[in-house]
Design a protein around this motif. Structure first.
Motif, PDB file in Angstrom:
ATOM      1  N   ASN A 121       0.827  -1.206   0.000  1.00 53.93           N
ATOM      2  CA  ASN A 121       0.000   0.000   0.000  1.00 53.93           C
ATOM      3  C   ASN A 121       0.860   1.254   0.000  1.00 53.93           C
ATOM      4  N   ILE A 122       1.950   1.210   0.753  1.00 49.87           N
ATOM      5  CA  ILE A 122       2.870   2.357   0.753  1.00 49.87           C
ATOM      6  C   ILE A 122       3.499   2.537  -0.625  1.00 49.87           C
ATOM      7  N   PHE A 123       3.822   1.412  -1.261  1.00 48.64           N
ATOM      8  CA  PHE A 123       4.499   1.460  -2.552  1.00 48.64           C
ATOM      9  C   PHE A 123       3.623   2.079  -3.630  1.00 48.64           C
ATOM     10  N   ILE A 124       2.314   1.789  -3.602  1.00 49.28           N
ATOM     11  CA  ILE A 124       1.433   2.287  -4.664  1.00 49.28           C
ATOM     12  C   ILE A 124       0.653   3.523  -4.227  1.00 49.28           C
ATOM     13  N   SER A 125       0.997   4.091  -3.088  1.00 48.09           N
ATOM     14  CA  SER A 125       0.220   5.222  -2.559  1.00 48.09           C
ATOM     15  C   SER A 125       0.227   6.430  -3.488  1.00 48.09           C
ATOM     16  N   LYS A 183      -8.374   1.683  -6.231  1.00 46.77           N
ATOM     17  CA  LYS A 183      -7.362   0.672  -5.958  1.00 46.77           C
ATOM     18  C   LYS A 183      -7.862  -0.270  -4.884  1.00 46.77           C
ATOM     19  N   PHE A 184      -7.662  -1.552  -5.101  1.00 43.24           N
ATOM     20  CA  PHE A 184      -7.943  -2.561  -4.082  1.00 43.24           C
ATOM     21  C   PHE A 184      -6.895  -3.654  -4.239  1.00 43.24           C
ATOM     22  N   ALA A 185      -6.004  -3.752  -3.252  1.00 47.53           N
ATOM     23  CA  ALA A 185      -4.882  -4.697  -3.335  1.00 47.53           C
ATOM     24  C   ALA A 185      -4.112  -4.412  -4.630  1.00 47.53           C
ATOM     25  N   ASP A 186      -4.008  -5.419  -5.511  1.00 46.16           N
ATOM     26  CA  ASP A 186      -3.269  -5.207  -6.754  1.00 46.16           C
ATOM     27  C   ASP A 186      -4.198  -4.985  -7.942  1.00 46.16           C
ATOM     28  N   ASP A 187      -5.488  -4.716  -7.677  1.00 42.53           N
ATOM     29  CA  ASP A 187      -6.439  -4.395  -8.739  1.00 42.53           C
ATOM     30  C   ASP A 187      -6.587  -2.886  -8.841  1.00 42.53           C
ATOM     31  N   PHE A 207       2.474  -3.268 -15.930  1.00 44.65           N
ATOM     32  CA  PHE A 207       1.078  -3.670 -15.896  1.00 44.65           C
ATOM     33  C   PHE A 207       0.902  -4.909 -16.772  1.00 44.65           C
ATOM     34  N   ASN A 208       0.065  -5.842 -16.306  1.00 40.79           N
ATOM     35  CA  ASN A 208      -0.252  -7.024 -17.104  1.00 40.79           C
ATOM     36  C   ASN A 208      -1.278  -6.620 -18.152  1.00 40.79           C
ATOM     37  N   LYS A 209      -0.792  -6.301 -19.340  1.00 41.60           N
ATOM     38  CA  LYS A 209      -1.671  -5.760 -20.380  1.00 41.60           C
ATOM     39  C   LYS A 209      -2.689  -6.782 -20.868  1.00 41.60           C
ATOM     40  N   ASP A 210      -2.378  -8.072 -20.720  1.00 38.31           N
ATOM     41  CA  ASP A 210      -3.339  -9.096 -21.145  1.00 38.31           C
ATOM     42  C   ASP A 210      -4.581  -9.102 -20.266  1.00 38.31           C
ATOM     43  N   LYS A 211      -4.436  -8.635 -19.027  1.00 41.51           N
ATOM     44  CA  LYS A 211      -5.576  -8.600 -18.114  1.00 41.51           C
ATOM     45  C   LYS A 211      -6.296  -7.257 -18.122  1.00 41.51           C
ATOM     46  N   CYS A 212      -5.777  -6.308 -18.853  1.00 41.46           N
ATOM     47  CA  CYS A 212      -6.387  -4.977 -18.900  1.00 41.46           C
ATOM     48  C   CYS A 212      -7.444  -4.914 -19.993  1.00 41.46           C
ATOM     49  N   LYS A 213      -8.657  -4.595 -19.627  1.00 34.98           N
ATOM     50  CA  LYS A 213      -9.775  -4.510 -20.566  1.00 34.98           C
ATOM     51  C   LYS A 213     -10.496  -3.177 -20.397  1.00 34.98           C
ATOM     52  N   VAL A 214     -11.291  -2.845 -21.406  1.00 36.37           N
ATOM     53  CA  VAL A 214     -12.112  -1.639 -21.354  1.00 36.37           C
ATOM     54  C   VAL A 214     -13.574  -2.060 -21.305  1.00 36.37           C
ATOM     55  N   LEU A 215     -14.308  -1.561 -20.312  1.00 33.91           N
ATOM     56  CA  LEU A 215     -15.731  -1.847 -20.174  1.00 33.91           C
ATOM     57  C   LEU A 215     -16.490  -0.552 -20.439  1.00 33.91           C
ATOM     58  N   VAL A 222     -18.362  -7.981 -20.332  1.00 33.35           N
ATOM     59  CA  VAL A 222     -18.529  -8.311 -18.916  1.00 33.35           C
ATOM     60  C   VAL A 222     -17.157  -8.550 -18.306  1.00 33.35           C
ATOM     61  N   GLU A 223     -16.971  -8.067 -17.081  1.00 35.38           N
ATOM     62  CA  GLU A 223     -15.713  -8.236 -16.377  1.00 35.38           C
ATOM     63  C   GLU A 223     -15.978  -8.664 -14.935  1.00 35.38           C
ATOM     64  N   ARG A 224     -15.060  -9.424 -14.367  1.00 31.45           N
ATOM     65  CA  ARG A 224     -15.155  -9.857 -12.978  1.00 31.45           C
ATOM     66  C   ARG A 224     -14.401  -8.872 -12.099  1.00 31.45           C
ATOM     67  N   ASP A 225     -15.115  -8.238 -11.194  1.00 37.60           N
ATOM     68  CA  ASP A 225     -14.528  -7.247 -10.301  1.00 37.60           C
ATOM     69  C   ASP A 225     -14.706  -7.720  -8.864  1.00 37.60           C
TER      70      ASP A 225
END
Length: 301
Positions: free
Chosen positions: A17-21, A33-37, A72-80, A103-106
């Motif tokens: 959390n400090i690292f991505i603050s 932001k939630f964890a690494d999402d 960033f894992n670009k394969d997991k990045c989508k646009v909704l 549809v995306e899983r959040d």
């Protein structure tokens, strides 16, 4: 990497959390932001809005990621794309164009581009039915002292996880989710031939629909009367019209054009709150409110 924190230690999430603050430094759109999402959202109905969203994407990939030696894992990045008249603008992450998704899983909740939550209702019912089937095959006892605890711990959580967000908006989805609990009551010895409503009365329990209603009414009470009064004033509009009968704290239902807007928590719950008796709404404490509320719900069909 010179050193690392062993997985599972409480220090790991804290350091992360400090690292991505500073990830949202300079971001003009909304960054969640939630964890690494990470989710970046913004209005793109104008050329300025589209450009702003793309600039924020560039700022994350070009500046923050490179500076912190992260990828960033670009394969997991989508646009909704959300909204009835959404232009469906394409965006890129660095040099990679992002794919659009319907549809995306959040956080384990399926969100589609129509926000009707039907896919999530079907997925939740499927998981719960699968677990209920395991109980049916693996447990020989049919006593309520065995089935009810197993159902409450292993099955019902699938039907109520984050349900405040994806509460079934349509009757077909309400029935689909409710059928799981109906199936569970029929497994109990002596209740298999009873109608669903009578089975619930015998068990002293509520339908899933009533449980969802109970949950949101308790939430409204906390917003309006409890520790979240300031937030409640920004979410709900209080009526200043004094009436001699009914609740002493009426809420106004705002106008909306989209059907999906009417399914939002702040819209779909107002009529239920306004129909509560005055003595329930004016309860001095949350515990008292719950007791009075259970009595009211117990008489609802």
């Amino acid at each position: 990497m010179i050193s690392e924190v062993p997985q599972g230690l409480i220090l790991g999430p804290t350091l992360f959390n400090i690292f991505i603050s500073d990830l949202d430094d300079g971001i003009k759109c909304t960054l969640m932001k939630f964890a690494d999402d990470t989710k970046l959202s913004g209005e793109v109905d104008t050329s300025e809005g589209r450009a702003t969203l793309q600039e924020d994407l560039d700022r994350q990939t070009e500046e923050w990621a490179n500076k912190n030696l992260m990828k960033f894992n670009k394969d997991k990045c989508k646009v909704l794309h959300l909204g009835k008249h959404n232009p469906g603008v394409k965006h890129r992450l660095g040099s990679t164009w992002l794919e659009s998704s319907s549809v995306e899983r959040d956080l384990e909740v399926l969100v589609d581009n129509k926000l009707n939550m039907s896919e999530q209702c079907a997925a939740a019912a499927k998981k719960a039915n699968r677990m209920l089937g395991c109980i049916n095959k693996g447990i020989t006892s049919r006593g309520k002292e065995v089935i009810i605890p197993l159902y409450s711990v292993l099955v019902r959580p699938h039907l109520e996880y984050c349900v405040q967000f994806w509460s079934p908006p349509y009757k077909k989805d309400v029935d689909r989710v409710e059928r799981v609990q109906r199936r569970a009551t029929r497994m109990i010895k002596g209740l298999g031939s009873l109608p669903y409503e009578e089975s619930l009365q015998e068990l002293g329990s509520f339908s899933l629909e009533k449980r969802r209603l109970r949950s949101v009414l308790i939430t409204i009470f906390q917003y309006l009367k409890g520790g979240y009064k300031e937030d409640g004033d920004s979410l709900f509009i209080r009526s200043h019209v004094e009436k001699t009968r009914g609740s002493g704290c009426k809420l106004l239902l705002g106008r909306f054009q989209l059907d999906s807007r009417g399914k939002f928590f702040t819209m779909r719950t107002i009529s239920h709150w306004n129909n509560l008796p005055r003595e329930v709404v004016d309860s001095p404490t949350l515990d008292t409110f719950k007791i009075w509320l259970d009595g009211v719900l117990g008489h609802l069909v």
